[in-house]
Design a protein around this motif. Structure first.
Motif, PDB file in Angstrom:
ATOM      1  N   UNK A 101       0.354  -1.363  -0.201  1.00 47.80           N
ATOM      2  CA  UNK A 101       0.030   0.410  -0.093  1.00 47.80           C
ATOM      3  C   UNK A 101       1.172   1.107   0.068  1.00 47.80           C
ATOM      4  N   UNK A 102       2.023   0.785   0.654  1.00 47.69           N
ATOM      5  CA  UNK A 102       2.710   2.434   0.710  1.00 47.69           C
ATOM      6  C   UNK A 102       3.273   2.813  -0.609  1.00 47.69           C
ATOM      7  N   UNK A 103       3.624   1.321  -1.355  1.00 45.97           N
ATOM      8  CA  UNK A 103       4.919   1.706  -2.279  1.00 45.97           C
ATOM      9  C   UNK A 103       3.809   1.811  -3.833  1.00 45.97           C
ATOM     10  N   UNK A 104       2.239   1.462  -3.363  1.00 46.62           N
ATOM     11  CA  UNK A 104       1.656   2.110  -4.536  1.00 46.62           C
ATOM     12  C   UNK A 104       0.872   3.457  -4.218  1.00 46.62           C
ATOM     13  N   UNK A 105       1.017   4.121  -3.129  1.00 42.63           N
ATOM     14  CA  UNK A 105       0.827   5.852  -2.621  1.00 42.63           C
ATOM     15  C   UNK A 105       0.985   6.472  -4.194  1.00 42.63           C
ATOM     16  N   UNK A 106      -0.235   7.897  -4.531  1.00 38.75           N
ATOM     17  CA  UNK A 106       0.476   7.993  -5.722  1.00 38.75           C
ATOM     18  C   UNK A 106       0.368   9.937  -4.786  1.00 38.75           C
ATOM     19  N   UNK A 107       0.210  10.622  -5.900  1.00 44.99           N
ATOM     20  CA  UNK A 107       0.509  12.332  -5.347  1.00 44.99           C
ATOM     21  C   UNK A 107      -0.369  12.313  -4.301  1.00 44.99           C
ATOM     22  N   UNK A 108      -0.383  12.449  -3.218  1.00 39.41           N
ATOM     23  CA  UNK A 108      -1.821  13.413  -2.618  1.00 39.41           C
ATOM     24  C   UNK A 108      -2.429  11.829  -2.400  1.00 39.41           C
ATOM     25  N   UNK A 109      -1.569  11.242  -1.935  1.00 37.44           N
ATOM     26  CA  UNK A 109      -2.869  10.008  -0.947  1.00 37.44           C
ATOM     27  C   UNK A 109      -2.345  10.431   0.249  1.00 37.44           C
ATOM     28  N   UNK A 110      -3.160   9.985   1.507  1.00 33.52           N
ATOM     29  CA  UNK A 110      -3.011   9.339   1.890  1.00 33.52           C
ATOM     30  C   UNK A 110      -3.166   7.937   3.098  1.00 33.52           C
ATOM     31  N   UNK A 111      -1.947   6.890   3.609  1.00 34.25           N
ATOM     32  CA  UNK A 111      -1.988   6.064   4.220  1.00 34.25           C
ATOM     33  C   UNK A 111      -2.044   5.694   5.544  1.00 34.25           C
ATOM     34  N   UNK A 112      -3.125   4.984   6.553  1.00 32.11           N
ATOM     35  CA  UNK A 112      -2.699   5.219   7.931  1.00 32.11           C
ATOM     36  C   UNK A 112      -2.332   3.939   7.826  1.00 32.11           C
ATOM     37  N   UNK A 113      -1.211   3.710   9.050  1.00 33.87           N
ATOM     38  CA  UNK A 113      -0.853   2.400   9.253  1.00 33.87           C
ATOM     39  C   UNK A 113      -1.763   1.922  10.811  1.00 33.87           C
ATOM     40  N   UNK A 114      -2.238   0.843  10.693  1.00 32.47           N
ATOM     41  CA  UNK A 114      -2.697  -0.128  11.842  1.00 32.47           C
ATOM     42  C   UNK A 114      -1.226  -0.129  13.188  1.00 32.47           C
ATOM     43  N   UNK A 115      -1.758   0.625  14.015  1.00 38.27           N
ATOM     44  CA  UNK A 115      -0.889   0.639  15.921  1.00 38.27           C
ATOM     45  C   UNK A 115       0.053   0.210  16.156  1.00 38.27           C
ATOM     46  N   UNK A 116       1.182   1.018  16.210  1.00 35.44           N
ATOM     47  CA  UNK A 116       2.580   0.837  16.261  1.00 35.44           C
ATOM     48  C   UNK A 116       2.534  -0.422  17.644  1.00 35.44           C
ATOM     49  N   UNK A 117       2.006   0.478  18.721  1.00 39.09           N
ATOM     50  CA  UNK A 117       2.037  -0.202  19.605  1.00 39.09           C
ATOM     51  C   UNK A 117       0.956  -2.507  20.074  1.00 39.09           C
ATOM     52  N   UNK A 118       0.823  -3.212  18.941  1.00 39.38           N
ATOM     53  CA  UNK A 118       1.200  -4.386  18.549  1.00 39.38           C
ATOM     54  C   UNK A 118       2.019  -4.835  18.652  1.00 39.38           C
ATOM     55  N   UNK A 119       2.775  -4.126  17.925  1.00 43.44           N
ATOM     56  CA  UNK A 119       4.304  -4.459  18.016  1.00 43.44           C
ATOM     57  C   UNK A 119       4.837  -4.415  19.793  1.00 43.44           C
ATOM     58  N   UNK A 120       4.996  -5.342  20.287  1.00 44.74           N
ATOM     59  CA  UNK A 120       6.156  -4.827  21.680  1.00 44.74           C
ATOM     60  C   UNK A 120       7.360  -3.943  21.127  1.00 44.74           C
ATOM     61  N   UNK A 121       8.177  -4.531  20.195  1.00 43.92           N
ATOM     62  CA  UNK A 121       9.482  -3.913  18.882  1.00 43.92           C
ATOM     63  C   UNK A 121       9.155  -2.064  19.685  1.00 43.92           C
ATOM     64  N   UNK A 122       7.729  -2.032  19.940  1.00 41.20           N
ATOM     65  CA  UNK A 122       7.852  -0.352  19.348  1.00 41.20           C
ATOM     66  C   UNK A 122       8.045   0.454  20.678  1.00 41.20           C
ATOM     67  N   UNK A 123       7.569   0.021  21.413  1.00 39.21           N
ATOM     68  CA  UNK A 123       8.018   0.411  22.673  1.00 39.21           C
ATOM     69  C   UNK A 123       9.789  -0.120  23.973  1.00 39.21           C
ATOM     70  N   UNK A 124       9.740  -0.997  23.154  1.00 40.76           N
ATOM     71  CA  UNK A 124      10.925  -1.597  23.113  1.00 40.76           C
ATOM     72  C   UNK A 124      12.284  -0.581  22.904  1.00 40.76           C
ATOM     73  N   UNK A 125      11.927  -0.458  21.992  1.00 38.47           N
ATOM     74  CA  UNK A 125      13.262   0.544  20.911  1.00 38.47           C
ATOM     75  C   UNK A 125      13.786  -0.484  19.937  1.00 38.47           C
ATOM     76  N   UNK A 126      13.048  -1.310  19.297  1.00 41.98           N
ATOM     77  CA  UNK A 126      13.543  -2.734  18.553  1.00 41.98           C
ATOM     78  C   UNK A 126      13.765  -1.513  17.100  1.00 41.98           C
TER      79      UNK A 126
END
Ligand code: AMP
Length: 396
Positions: A101-126
């Motif tokens: 989805x990120x790769x096929x984004x075109x000019x002017x388009x917006x993509x929202x990703x799912x919650x980063x904290x669904x991965x423990x790695x986020x808060x661990x700073x992995x």
């Protein structure tokens, strides 16, 4: 012009760390969208340059991985309305779908990703997780001041995967940092810091740092009674941190040595219990009868504090003057909000930062009458404690 404003995002994919940690009701309706609205100008600038945007955020504190309650998909509809364009959603913040989805984004388009904290790695700073996120965009924009005090994967660690010219702060972050800097380092004197809230222990570091900079420090809220007790006063059943009596004494003698004037509330609104329907009376703050507790600053204190505030050219406010959540004990906080607004109208620079004082100025309708209301509670507090925030250091 700042780096962000100078950058032309034409043809670029900007990966923005936003703070969309908004409160939701049981039907997943957003009950306060302040944090989302704050970031709209950053997103719009990139889109109007001809770039595309990938948004990443946390929401709540999911403990067990993906949870319906904490899904960012609940924000898509409102975000689309705020932006005036359809926002796409990826059901995971890394992995095949996000990459596609990120790769096929075109000019002017917006993509929202799912919650980063669904991965423990986020808060661990992995590092590996941060690197995977970094691959989604060409430019990294950190616009999440609210999490800048955390060294998480998306707030700090990720910055190393972008060259210095491709990592920067967004407009929210720039605004927050500029106003905090103005207060801490460019402040016109007299500089009054108003510190309130429940506990001294939470505010020691900020008071110590402000002793180096402020001319006056007003202390209100529950923490004031630890100071009165330390000076030998009778505070009845008011909130007192016994293990902080020495600290309170030390802070007062340091202030004395530095010529900083500490203002404590000479009188209090007292109550016979901690409840909205308590019996209420008034008392000097150092002679509160047994069985009673101070839950707001009194009318003499409101007058004295108002005079000090009116006389100030720079004002920092963190923490309420009383239990403002209950009608009977909100007068002091309201009076201080009014005084700060009036001083601002007379040319002072005022910054309100830190959870509950921000809630109070919003609740009492003074938010538009102060110079700056910070969106980052804990982050702003740490900034004023003199700490370098990981999210800021990494981008710099
Ligand atoms: P803080 O998060 O430390 O800024 O504290 C905010 C909380 O302090 C609010 O929920 C207030 O109700 C509470 N508070 C303010 N004044 C008092 C007081 N005199 N006694 C007990 N709690 C207080």
């Amino acid at each position: 012009m700042s780096k962000f404003q100078e950058t032309n995002f034409r043809g670029k994919k900007a990966l923005i760390r936003v703070d969309f940690n908004v409160p939701l009701d049981e039907n997943y309706n957003i009950t306060d969208d302040t944090r989302m609205r704050a970031t709209i100008p950053t997103i719009k600038k990139i889109l109007s340059d001809g770039g595309s945007v990938i948004l990443m955020s946390h929401l709540g504190r999911p403990k067990e991985g993906p949870t319906e309650k904490y899904s960012l998909k609940h924000l898509v509809k409102h975000l689309s309305e705020l932006l005036g364009t359809d926002v796409q959603f990826a059901n995971d913040c890394i992995g095949e779908e996000a990459v596609q989805k990120a790769a096929s984004l075109k000019e002017g388009q917006v993509l929202l990703l799912e919650n980063l904290r669904f991965y423990k790695q986020e808060e661990k700073g992995d590092k590996e997780f941060a690197e995977k996120l970094s691959k989604l965009g060409d430019v990294y924009v950190n616009d999440a001041f609210g999490t800048a005090h955390r060294a998480h994967a998306s707030t700090a660690v990720i910055a190393q995967f972008f060259s210095p010219e491709n990592r920067m702060f967004g407009l929210v972050m720039e605004g927050e940092v500029a106003s905090a800097e103005k207060v801490l380092h460019g402040s016109e004197k007299p500089f009054t810091a108003i510190i309130g809230g429940a506990k001294v222990s939470d505010k020691i570091l900020i008071i110590e740092n402000l002793l180096e900079r402020a001319t006056d420090i007003i202390i209100g809220g529950g923490m004031a009674y630890t100071f009165f007790k330390a000076m030998g006063g009778q505070v009845g059943n008011s909130l007192v941190e016994q293990d902080r009596l020495e600290t309170a004494k030390e802070l007062m003698s340091k202030a004395d040595a530095k010529g900083v004037c500490i203002h404590l509330p000479s009188d209090s609104v007292i109550a016979d219990k901690f409840a909205a329907d308590a019996d209420v009376s008034s008392s000097l703050s150092n002679t509160i009868p047994d069985g009673w507790m101070g839950l707001d600053i009194g009318s003499m204190a409101c007058d004295t504090f108002t005079k000090v505030i009116h006389n100030s050219k720079t004002i920092l406010w963190n923490g309420p003057m009383g239990v403002f959540e209950m009608d009977k004990f909100q007068h002091g906080t309201k009076a201080i909000a009014k005084a700060v607004a009036e001083a601002t109208e007379n040319g002072a620079f005022s910054l309100v930062g830190g959870g509950d004082s921000v809630a109070a100025v919003n609740q009492f309708g003074f938010a538009d009458r102060v110079s700056y209301v910070s969106t980052g509670g804990g982050a702003m507090l740490e900034y004023f404690e003199g700490k370098e925030l990981p999210g800021i250091a990494a981008v710099k």
